[in-house]
Design a protein around this motif. Sequence first.
Motif, PDB file in Angstrom:
ATOM      1  N   MET A 155      42.134  45.514  41.095  1.00  0.00           N
ATOM      2  CA  MET A 155      42.407  44.289  40.348  1.00  0.00           C
ATOM      3  C   MET A 155      43.823  43.846  40.698  1.00  0.00           C
ATOM      4  O   MET A 155      44.794  44.573  40.447  1.00  0.00           O
ATOM      5  N   VAL A 156      43.928  42.665  41.287  1.00  0.00           N
ATOM      6  CA  VAL A 156      45.195  42.179  41.819  1.00  0.00           C
ATOM      7  C   VAL A 156      45.470  40.786  41.274  1.00  0.00           C
ATOM      8  O   VAL A 156      44.553  39.973  41.159  1.00  0.00           O
ATOM      9  N   SER A 157      46.728  40.501  40.952  1.00  0.00           N
ATOM     10  CA  SER A 157      47.108  39.161  40.518  1.00  0.00           C
ATOM     11  C   SER A 157      47.827  38.434  41.639  1.00  0.00           C
ATOM     12  O   SER A 157      48.632  39.021  42.372  1.00  0.00           O
ATOM     13  N   LEU A 158      47.518  37.157  41.760  1.00  0.00           N
ATOM     14  CA  LEU A 158      48.149  36.302  42.763  1.00  0.00           C
ATOM     15  C   LEU A 158      48.221  34.908  42.167  1.00  0.00           C
ATOM     16  O   LEU A 158      47.188  34.283  41.912  1.00  0.00           O
ATOM     17  N   GLY A 159      49.440  34.427  41.903  1.00  0.00           N
ATOM     18  CA  GLY A 159      49.580  33.132  41.243  1.00  0.00           C
ATOM     19  C   GLY A 159      49.001  33.176  39.849  1.00  0.00           C
ATOM     20  O   GLY A 159      49.306  34.075  39.060  1.00  0.00           O
ATOM     21  N   ASP A 160      48.119  32.225  39.542  1.00  0.00           N
ATOM     22  CA  ASP A 160      47.512  32.160  38.217  1.00  0.00           C
ATOM     23  C   ASP A 160      46.124  32.773  38.196  1.00  0.00           C
ATOM     24  O   ASP A 160      45.320  32.491  37.309  1.00  0.00           O
ATOM     25  N   SER A 161      45.822  33.632  39.170  1.00  0.00           N
ATOM     26  CA  SER A 161      44.478  34.190  39.286  1.00  0.00           C
ATOM     27  C   SER A 161      44.499  35.708  39.377  1.00  0.00           C
ATOM     28  O   SER A 161      45.480  36.319  39.809  1.00  0.00           O
ATOM     29  N   ILE A 162      43.366  36.297  38.969  1.00  0.00           N
ATOM     30  CA  ILE A 162      43.109  37.727  39.093  1.00  0.00           C
ATOM     31  C   ILE A 162      41.956  37.904  40.065  1.00  0.00           C
ATOM     32  O   ILE A 162      40.965  37.169  40.007  1.00  0.00           O
ATOM     33  N   TYR A 163      42.086  38.871  40.943  1.00  0.00           N
ATOM     34  CA  TYR A 163      41.041  39.146  41.927  1.00  0.00           C
ATOM     35  C   TYR A 163      40.450  40.537  41.666  1.00  0.00           C
ATOM     36  O   TYR A 163      41.194  41.508  41.493  1.00  0.00           O
ATOM     37  N   ILE A 164      39.119  40.616  41.628  1.00  0.00           N
ATOM     38  CA  ILE A 164      38.394  41.876  41.524  1.00  0.00           C
ATOM     39  C   ILE A 164      37.811  42.163  42.909  1.00  0.00           C
ATOM     40  O   ILE A 164      36.977  41.401  43.404  1.00  0.00           O
TER      41      ILE A 164
ATOM     42  N   ASN B 232      40.504  32.527  37.343  1.00  0.00           N
ATOM     43  CA  ASN B 232      41.668  31.699  37.062  1.00  0.00           C
ATOM     44  C   ASN B 232      41.975  31.792  35.573  1.00  0.00           C
ATOM     45  O   ASN B 232      41.171  31.363  34.736  1.00  0.00           O
ATOM     46  N   VAL B 233      43.134  32.350  35.232  1.00  0.00           N
ATOM     47  CA  VAL B 233      43.453  32.598  33.832  1.00  0.00           C
ATOM     48  C   VAL B 233      43.753  31.309  33.072  1.00  0.00           C
ATOM     49  O   VAL B 233      43.677  31.286  31.832  1.00  0.00           O
ATOM     50  N   CYS B 234      44.063  30.241  33.783  1.00  0.00           N
ATOM     51  CA  CYS B 234      44.373  28.964  33.125  1.00  0.00           C
ATOM     52  C   CYS B 234      43.115  28.157  32.824  1.00  0.00           C
ATOM     53  O   CYS B 234      42.998  27.540  31.761  1.00  0.00           O
ATOM     54  N   THR B 235      42.165  28.171  33.762  1.00  0.00           N
ATOM     55  CA  THR B 235      40.941  27.379  33.581  1.00  0.00           C
ATOM     56  C   THR B 235      39.794  28.202  33.012  1.00  0.00           C
ATOM     57  O   THR B 235      38.751  27.645  32.681  1.00  0.00           O
ATOM     58  N   ASN B 236      39.984  29.527  32.925  1.00  0.00           N
ATOM     59  CA  ASN B 236      38.938  30.423  32.421  1.00  0.00           C
ATOM     60  C   ASN B 236      37.671  30.329  33.267  1.00  0.00           C
ATOM     61  O   ASN B 236      36.559  30.359  32.766  1.00  0.00           O
ATOM     62  N   GLN B 237      37.847  30.237  34.583  1.00  0.00           N
ATOM     63  CA  GLN B 237      36.724  30.083  35.501  1.00  0.00           C
ATOM     64  C   GLN B 237      36.687  31.218  36.522  1.00  0.00           C
ATOM     65  O   GLN B 237      37.716  31.601  37.079  1.00  0.00           O
TER      66      GLN B 237
ATOM     67  N   LEU C  54      39.642  52.863  31.504  1.00  0.00           N
ATOM     68  CA  LEU C  54      40.410  51.937  32.329  1.00  0.00           C
ATOM     69  C   LEU C  54      39.786  51.896  33.724  1.00  0.00           C
ATOM     70  O   LEU C  54      39.636  52.927  34.381  1.00  0.00           O
ATOM     71  N   CYS C  55      39.412  50.709  34.187  1.00  0.00           N
ATOM     72  CA  CYS C  55      38.695  50.577  35.463  1.00  0.00           C
ATOM     73  C   CYS C  55      39.624  50.441  36.660  1.00  0.00           C
ATOM     74  O   CYS C  55      39.245  50.777  37.782  1.00  0.00           O
ATOM     75  N   SER C  56      40.807  49.910  36.460  1.00  0.00           N
ATOM     76  CA  SER C  56      41.765  49.712  37.540  1.00  0.00           C
ATOM     77  C   SER C  56      43.139  49.575  36.896  1.00  0.00           C
ATOM     78  O   SER C  56      43.241  49.294  35.700  1.00  0.00           O
ATOM     79  N   HIS C  57      44.181  49.772  37.678  1.00  0.00           N
ATOM     80  CA  HIS C  57      45.518  49.587  37.112  1.00  0.00           C
ATOM     81  C   HIS C  57      45.726  48.127  36.728  1.00  0.00           C
ATOM     82  O   HIS C  57      45.103  47.214  37.278  1.00  0.00           O
ATOM     83  N   CYS C  58      46.607  47.929  35.751  1.00  0.00           N
ATOM     84  CA  CYS C  58      46.857  46.586  35.228  1.00  0.00           C
ATOM     85  C   CYS C  58      47.530  45.705  36.272  1.00  0.00           C
ATOM     86  O   CYS C  58      48.053  46.189  37.287  1.00  0.00           O
ATOM     87  N   CYS C  59      47.510  44.415  36.027  1.00  0.00           N
ATOM     88  CA  CYS C  59      48.265  43.493  36.869  1.00  0.00           C
ATOM     89  C   CYS C  59      48.959  42.460  35.977  1.00  0.00           C
ATOM     90  O   CYS C  59      48.535  42.212  34.849  1.00  0.00           O
ATOM     91  N   VAL C  60      50.035  41.890  36.476  1.00  0.00           N
ATOM     92  CA  VAL C  60      50.885  40.988  35.708  1.00  0.00           C
ATOM     93  C   VAL C  60      50.742  39.575  36.235  1.00  0.00           C
ATOM     94  O   VAL C  60      50.784  39.341  37.458  1.00  0.00           O
ATOM     95  N   VAL C  61      50.559  38.623  35.323  1.00  0.00           N
ATOM     96  CA  VAL C  61      50.468  37.205  35.673  1.00  0.00           C
ATOM     97  C   VAL C  61      51.570  36.450  34.948  1.00  0.00           C
ATOM     98  O   VAL C  61      51.747  36.604  33.739  1.00  0.00           O
ATOM     99  N   GLN C  62      52.336  35.656  35.691  1.00  0.00           N
ATOM    100  CA  GLN C  62      53.350  34.786  35.100  1.00  0.00           C
ATOM    101  C   GLN C  62      52.817  33.368  35.119  1.00  0.00           C
ATOM    102  O   GLN C  62      52.637  32.773  36.183  1.00  0.00           O
ATOM    103  N   LEU C  63      52.548  32.840  33.924  1.00  0.00           N
ATOM    104  CA  LEU C  63      51.973  31.508  33.812  1.00  0.00           C
ATOM    105  C   LEU C  63      53.001  30.446  34.164  1.00  0.00           C
ATOM    106  O   LEU C  63      54.191  30.586  33.868  1.00  0.00           O
ATOM    107  N   SER C  64      52.538  29.395  34.792  1.00  0.00           N
ATOM    108  CA  SER C  64      53.459  28.310  35.185  1.00  0.00           C
ATOM    109  C   SER C  64      53.687  27.358  34.027  1.00  0.00           C
ATOM    110  O   SER C  64      52.991  27.376  33.029  1.00  0.00           O
TER     111      SER C  64
END
Length: 366
Positions: free
Chosen positions: A77-86, A114-119, A356-366
Amino acid sequence: MGSFPSPSLSLSPSSSPDNSLSGKIRVYLAFRFREAKPNVNVSDIMIYCYDISDNSWRFVTLVPCIIENQGVKDFAMVSLGDSIYIIGGKLFHQKQDHTSEEDDSVSSSVLRYNVCTNQWSNCASMALPRYDFAYTVCENKIYVAGGKSTLNSVVGVSSAEVYDPNLDKWIHLPDMSTLRYKCVAVTWMGKIHVVGGFALKTNSDVTPHNFMAERCSVEVYDTKTRQWGLMRGMWQLDVPPNQIVVVNGKLLSSGDCLKVWKGHIEAYDLEQNIWNELEGSRLNCEHGITNNSTTIQQLYLTIAPIGNSLYFLAGYRMDGDDLPRMKSTVFKFDTSASNDGWMRFETIEEEGEKVLCSHCCVVQLS
């Protein structure tokens, strides 16, 4: 297995959340329940969000099934911009007896949330299916390396690839010099470091009594020259690291896969090629602490590096009840503090036992 301190222990006179930040930073974690609950299967992967500004947790979304009635584990589980990737992982299903699960196949699929659009959306798949692999972000791209590509494999793979989100495309990278799995990756000093794990030379005979293990080694990838280099002795244990993070240019770790908490934080010294205890980070703890006839055992520990601080998100099983219960607690260590850098936030108690399925990731919202 090393355990982080019980949430019953007081670490600091202050247990208030961190309001010094903008409130736009979120930590995301992926869980599944160890046992099925009403309307929840063990194959359901749940994304939760932890808000460091007010010490609050909330359920966000379920990870869509890649194949109906199948779950996924050992993914990245990886964060990039405003998104999380599985990314990748092992597909599994729950057996009819509802007491066990069975692995089905290895996935190359990639999902984006996408954590902002919930999509949710589908992204290009990796060239090679893999699980238990290393992953990191560098220059707005996702790098993956090593892991296992088949369920029955006894060794890892040497292949690596990089995902460009602007192109929605995976690009093949040169192979590492080692077959490696259960490794971790971190971007440090502008290069990709694939650390530890179970590693063999790519030309090794992998029969049980005749192989060359590259113990304690690290593969280093230079994104400019597109070449790998091998560092021996950087990770000084045969056991794979649990997690390695970077804060202010320093590599930090708290333990390995068997002992996720060593009782202190360690920082890597490049000149001496050694891990040293970080001053002020020692925290005495016990395993299986008993409080009011209820035994507390650690279930998971993952680290979120934010600013100068490390946030340790820990979960504990509470025995002694007819129904499984657990506590979730967040500890914070300020690496810039002159003394007493530890703080513990308020504990949350809930029913059920999460994995816990994967290590956490951090998202900084714009």
